[in-house]
Design a protein around this motif. Structure first.
Motif, PDB file in Angstrom:
ATOM      1  N   LYS A 171      17.148  17.155  -2.931  1.00  0.00           N
ATOM      2  CA  LYS A 171      17.108  16.704  -4.361  1.00  0.00           C
ATOM      3  C   LYS A 171      16.038  15.762  -4.515  1.00  0.00           C
ATOM      4  CE  LYS A 171      21.961  16.043  -6.038  1.00  0.00           C
ATOM      5  NZ  LYS A 171      22.230  16.467  -6.763  1.00  0.00           N
ATOM      6  N   LEU A 172      14.971  16.187  -3.359  1.00  0.00           N
ATOM      7  CA  LEU A 172      14.450  15.149  -2.601  1.00  0.00           C
ATOM      8  C   LEU A 172      13.004  14.883  -4.640  1.00  0.00           C
ATOM      9  CD1 LEU A 172      12.718  13.028  -1.422  1.00  0.00           C
ATOM     10  CD2 LEU A 172      11.350  14.604  -0.490  1.00  0.00           C
ATOM     11  N   SER A 173      12.762  14.023  -5.667  1.00  0.00           N
ATOM     12  CA  SER A 173      11.831  14.064  -6.100  1.00  0.00           C
ATOM     13  C   SER A 173      10.714  13.523  -5.806  1.00  0.00           C
ATOM     14  CB  SER A 173      12.967  13.118  -7.738  1.00  0.00           C
ATOM     15  OG  SER A 173      13.315  13.846  -8.345  1.00  0.00           O
ATOM     16  N   CYS A 174      10.635  12.451  -5.446  1.00  0.00           N
ATOM     17  CA  CYS A 174       9.259  11.797  -4.680  1.00  0.00           C
ATOM     18  C   CYS A 174       9.436  11.114  -3.340  1.00  0.00           C
ATOM     19  CB  CYS A 174       8.937  10.435  -6.082  1.00  0.00           C
ATOM     20  SG  CYS A 174      10.662   9.240  -6.469  1.00  0.00           S
ATOM     21  N   VAL A 175       8.949  10.511  -3.160  1.00  0.00           N
ATOM     22  CA  VAL A 175       8.639   9.744  -1.544  1.00  0.00           C
ATOM     23  C   VAL A 175       8.151   8.193  -1.644  1.00  0.00           C
ATOM     24  CG1 VAL A 175       9.057  11.524  -0.283  1.00  0.00           C
ATOM     25  CG2 VAL A 175       6.143  10.952  -0.968  1.00  0.00           C
ATOM     26  N   HIS A 176       8.570   6.877  -0.556  1.00  0.00           N
ATOM     27  CA  HIS A 176       7.696   5.791  -0.501  1.00  0.00           C
ATOM     28  C   HIS A 176       7.586   5.892   1.011  1.00  0.00           C
ATOM     29  CE1 HIS A 176       9.565   3.567  -4.191  1.00  0.00           C
ATOM     30  NE2 HIS A 176       8.560   4.635  -4.644  1.00  0.00           N
ATOM     31  N   LEU A 177       6.025   6.124   1.322  1.00  0.00           N
ATOM     32  CA  LEU A 177       5.762   6.636   3.185  1.00  0.00           C
ATOM     33  C   LEU A 177       4.930   5.174   3.540  1.00  0.00           C
ATOM     34  CD1 LEU A 177       4.412  10.082   2.799  1.00  0.00           C
ATOM     35  CD2 LEU A 177       6.560   9.185   3.058  1.00  0.00           C
ATOM     36  N   SER A 178       5.861   5.080   4.616  1.00  0.00           N
ATOM     37  CA  SER A 178       4.766   4.027   5.171  1.00  0.00           C
ATOM     38  C   SER A 178       5.529   3.883   5.995  1.00  0.00           C
ATOM     39  CB  SER A 178       5.323   2.047   4.308  1.00  0.00           C
ATOM     40  OG  SER A 178       6.457   1.728   4.412  1.00  0.00           O
ATOM     41  N   ASP A 179       5.489   2.502   7.483  1.00  0.00           N
ATOM     42  CA  ASP A 179       5.630   2.999   8.665  1.00  0.00           C
ATOM     43  C   ASP A 179       6.057   1.194   9.016  1.00  0.00           C
ATOM     44  OD1 ASP A 179       6.069   3.631  11.280  1.00  0.00           O
ATOM     45  OD2 ASP A 179       3.797   4.323  10.974  1.00  0.00           O
ATOM     46  N   ASN A 180       6.550   0.864  10.311  1.00  0.00           N
ATOM     47  CA  ASN A 180       7.260  -0.547  10.782  1.00  0.00           C
ATOM     48  C   ASN A 180       7.562  -0.423  12.210  1.00  0.00           C
ATOM     49  OD1 ASN A 180      10.071   0.562  11.256  1.00  0.00           O
ATOM     50  ND2 ASN A 180      10.796   0.274   8.864  1.00  0.00           N
ATOM     51  N   ASP A 181       7.751  -1.699  12.179  1.00  0.00           N
ATOM     52  CA  ASP A 181       8.430  -1.528  13.621  1.00  0.00           C
ATOM     53  C   ASP A 181       9.974  -1.626  13.924  1.00  0.00           C
ATOM     54  OD1 ASP A 181       9.278  -4.194  12.511  1.00  0.00           O
ATOM     55  OD2 ASP A 181       8.132  -4.941  13.597  1.00  0.00           O
ATOM     56  N   GLY A 182      10.336  -0.830  13.056  1.00  0.00           N
ATOM     57  CA  GLY A 182      11.870  -1.192  13.456  1.00  0.00           C
ATOM     58  C   GLY A 182      12.799  -2.012  13.134  1.00  0.00           C
ATOM     59  N   THR A 183      12.246  -3.476  13.012  1.00  0.00           N
ATOM     60  CA  THR A 183      13.307  -4.127  12.723  1.00  0.00           C
ATOM     61  C   THR A 183      13.015  -4.792  11.558  1.00  0.00           C
ATOM     62  OG1 THR A 183      11.250  -5.815  13.559  1.00  0.00           O
ATOM     63  CG2 THR A 183      12.208  -5.671  14.919  1.00  0.00           C
ATOM     64  N   ASN A 210      10.071  20.364  -3.334  1.00  0.00           N
ATOM     65  CA  ASN A 210       9.295  20.408  -4.033  1.00  0.00           C
ATOM     66  C   ASN A 210       8.342  19.049  -4.608  1.00  0.00           C
ATOM     67  OD1 ASN A 210       9.188  23.402  -4.519  1.00  0.00           O
ATOM     68  ND2 ASN A 210      11.190  22.655  -5.529  1.00  0.00           N
ATOM     69  N   CYS A 211       8.644  18.467  -4.180  1.00  0.00           N
ATOM     70  CA  CYS A 211       7.903  16.478  -3.455  1.00  0.00           C
ATOM     71  C   CYS A 211       6.151  16.811  -4.302  1.00  0.00           C
ATOM     72  CB  CYS A 211       8.381  15.825  -2.477  1.00  0.00           C
ATOM     73  SG  CYS A 211       7.463  14.658  -2.278  1.00  0.00           S
ATOM     74  N   LYS A 212       6.372  16.580  -5.125  1.00  0.00           N
ATOM     75  CA  LYS A 212       5.157  16.946  -5.345  1.00  0.00           C
ATOM     76  C   LYS A 212       3.729  16.228  -5.170  1.00  0.00           C
ATOM     77  CE  LYS A 212       4.963  13.826  -9.823  1.00  0.00           C
ATOM     78  NZ  LYS A 212       4.764  13.618 -11.285  1.00  0.00           N
ATOM     79  N   SER A 213       3.406  14.739  -4.930  1.00  0.00           N
ATOM     80  CA  SER A 213       3.010  14.148  -4.056  1.00  0.00           C
ATOM     81  C   SER A 213       3.459  13.332  -2.532  1.00  0.00           C
ATOM     82  CB  SER A 213       2.544  13.080  -4.878  1.00  0.00           C
ATOM     83  OG  SER A 213       1.468  12.456  -3.882  1.00  0.00           O
ATOM     84  N   PHE A 214       3.028  13.320  -1.798  1.00  0.00           N
ATOM     85  CA  PHE A 214       3.017  12.360  -0.794  1.00  0.00           C
ATOM     86  C   PHE A 214       2.208  10.397  -0.681  1.00  0.00           C
ATOM     87  CE2 PHE A 214       2.751  16.573   1.235  1.00  0.00           C
ATOM     88  CZ  PHE A 214       4.198  16.611   2.014  1.00  0.00           C
ATOM     89  N   SER A 215       2.976   9.683  -1.524  1.00  0.00           N
ATOM     90  CA  SER A 215       2.384   9.217  -2.421  1.00  0.00           C
ATOM     91  C   SER A 215       2.854   7.601  -1.183  1.00  0.00           C
ATOM     92  CB  SER A 215       3.857   8.633  -3.443  1.00  0.00           C
ATOM     93  OG  SER A 215       2.854   9.554  -4.494  1.00  0.00           O
ATOM     94  N   MET A 216       2.277   7.090  -1.151  1.00  0.00           N
ATOM     95  CA  MET A 216       2.494   5.547   0.041  1.00  0.00           C
ATOM     96  C   MET A 216       2.462   4.028  -1.136  1.00  0.00           C
ATOM     97  SD  MET A 216       0.081   6.115   3.272  1.00  0.00           S
ATOM     98  CE  MET A 216      -1.918   5.861   1.638  1.00  0.00           C
ATOM     99  N   GLU A 217       3.557   3.592   0.078  1.00  0.00           N
ATOM    100  CA  GLU A 217       3.885   2.245  -0.631  1.00  0.00           C
ATOM    101  C   GLU A 217       3.542   0.843   0.700  1.00  0.00           C
ATOM    102  OE1 GLU A 217       7.006  -1.143  -2.733  1.00  0.00           O
ATOM    103  OE2 GLU A 217       8.090   1.013  -1.979  1.00  0.00           O
ATOM    104  N   THR A 218       2.306   1.117   0.687  1.00  0.00           N
ATOM    105  CA  THR A 218       1.320  -0.203   1.733  1.00  0.00           C
ATOM    106  C   THR A 218       0.270  -1.471   1.180  1.00  0.00           C
ATOM    107  OG1 THR A 218      -0.402   1.589   1.946  1.00  0.00           O
ATOM    108  CG2 THR A 218       1.626   2.194   3.359  1.00  0.00           C
ATOM    109  N   TYR A 219       0.638  -1.931   2.070  1.00  0.00           N
ATOM    110  CA  TYR A 219       0.001  -3.204   2.310  1.00  0.00           C
ATOM    111  C   TYR A 219      -0.871  -3.663   3.889  1.00  0.00           C
ATOM    112  CZ  TYR A 219       4.378  -3.655  -0.526  1.00  0.00           C
ATOM    113  OH  TYR A 219       5.268  -3.869  -1.797  1.00  0.00           O
ATOM    114  N   PRO A 220      -1.894  -4.403   3.480  1.00  0.00           N
ATOM    115  CA  PRO A 220      -3.170  -4.634   4.463  1.00  0.00           C
ATOM    116  C   PRO A 220      -1.962  -5.907   5.525  1.00  0.00           C
ATOM    117  CG  PRO A 220      -3.533  -5.963   3.059  1.00  0.00           C
ATOM    118  CD  PRO A 220      -2.223  -5.112   2.001  1.00  0.00           C
ATOM    119  N   TYR A 221      -2.093  -4.680   7.102  1.00  0.00           N
ATOM    120  CA  TYR A 221      -1.893  -5.914   8.015  1.00  0.00           C
ATOM    121  C   TYR A 221      -2.351  -6.917   8.463  1.00  0.00           C
ATOM    122  CZ  TYR A 221       1.193  -7.548  12.018  1.00  0.00           C
ATOM    123  OH  TYR A 221       1.899  -7.849  13.115  1.00  0.00           O
TER     124      TYR A 221
END
Length: 258
Positions: A187-199, A224-235
């Motif tokens: 059912k995957l339609s889109c993604v919000h890709l970002s990283d973290n420290d686990g907390t 069939n996800c059309k874009s590897f899209s990120m939701e990121t901010y500067p650290y």
């Protein structure tokens, strides 16, 4: 060819159209938007944002609906529940008229609530019916209490219901670490890709934290996800970068895991 995208707010206070131009300049294919007028530094009506993005050569990945008071969709108070359901449906109509094909929404907010499933079912049944009527896909995102999103995805089997996978939400304590993506990849339609420290949901650029990128990228590539899209901010160490430099760094890090 792998397509990339990013949320239009990426941590720098700039006019909306300037951010859009920078996203295009940095080489992205898609942009994600938030369904709310901007008031600072300049006013921008949300209903023209999609056209601005498209006029600048960017595809629209999706529009994220606000999640303030989203728990009202599960409320025992019929009036409050119906009022918020009506608000969501109004936003859906606005997005469709403005040129969107897909919206993203949370099913709940927070981590310490106990809702009645039947109340939520009534709300989401109306939302899904609206999606089918106006032919607008609704992608439900994994949040802290993912079992409620899991419930919605199980109950509503419709071509207009999808899953939005947020990697940072999934790689904090007590979450699934990729298992929900495997479960709902069909059912995957889109993604919000970002990283973290686990907390905490840090919104770091990919490879900075402990997200298992090999695992989730391999799963996404099966869909069939059309874009590897990120939701990121500067650290901290990235805050001295110019906006275009940060966008390029984020994209390069993304490309490195694709």
């Amino acid at each position: 060819m792998l397509q990339t995208g990013i949320f239009n707010w990426f941590g720098y206070i700039l006019p909306f159209e300037e951010r859009i131009k920078l996203i295009k300049e940095a080489g992205y294919d898609y942009v994600m938007l938030w369904w709310e007028d901007e008031s600072y530094p300049d006013f921008v009506d949300k209903k023209i944002m999609i056209n601005i993005a498209k006029d600048n050569g960017l595809g629209l990945d999706n529009v994220h609906l606000p999640y303030d008071d989203i728990n009202m969709l599960w409320s025992d108070d019929n009036i409050k529940r119906q009022s918020h359901t009506d608000k969501i449906i109004r936003w859906m109509h606005e997005c469709k008229v403005s040129g969107a094909d897909m919206v993203v929404m949370h099913t709940n907010h927070g981590d310490n609530y106990n809702f009645e499933y039947i109340k939520g079912y009534e709300s989401f049944n109306k939302i899904v019916n609206c999606a089918e009527d106006i032919k607008l896909k609704v992608a439900f995102e994994n949040t802290q209490m993912f079992h409620y999103t899991d419930f919605v995805l199980k109950e509503f089997d419709s071509e207009y219901v999808g899953f939005c996978y947020d990697s940072s939400h999934d790689f904090v304590k007590y979450q699934s670490f990729g298992e929900i993506l495997e479960k709902w990849k069909h059912k995957l339609s889109c993604v919000h890709l970002s990283d973290n420290d686990g907390t905490c949901d840090r919104h770091w650029i990919p490879t900075k934290g402990h997200v298992n990128w090999e695992k989730i990228i391999n799963i996404i590539k099966q869909t069939n996800c059309k874009s590897f899209s990120m939701e990121t901010y500067p650290y901290e160490e990235e805050k001295n970068l110019e906006p275009i430099q940060f966008l390029i760094k984020a994209k390069n890090n993304l490309i490195s895991i694709l």
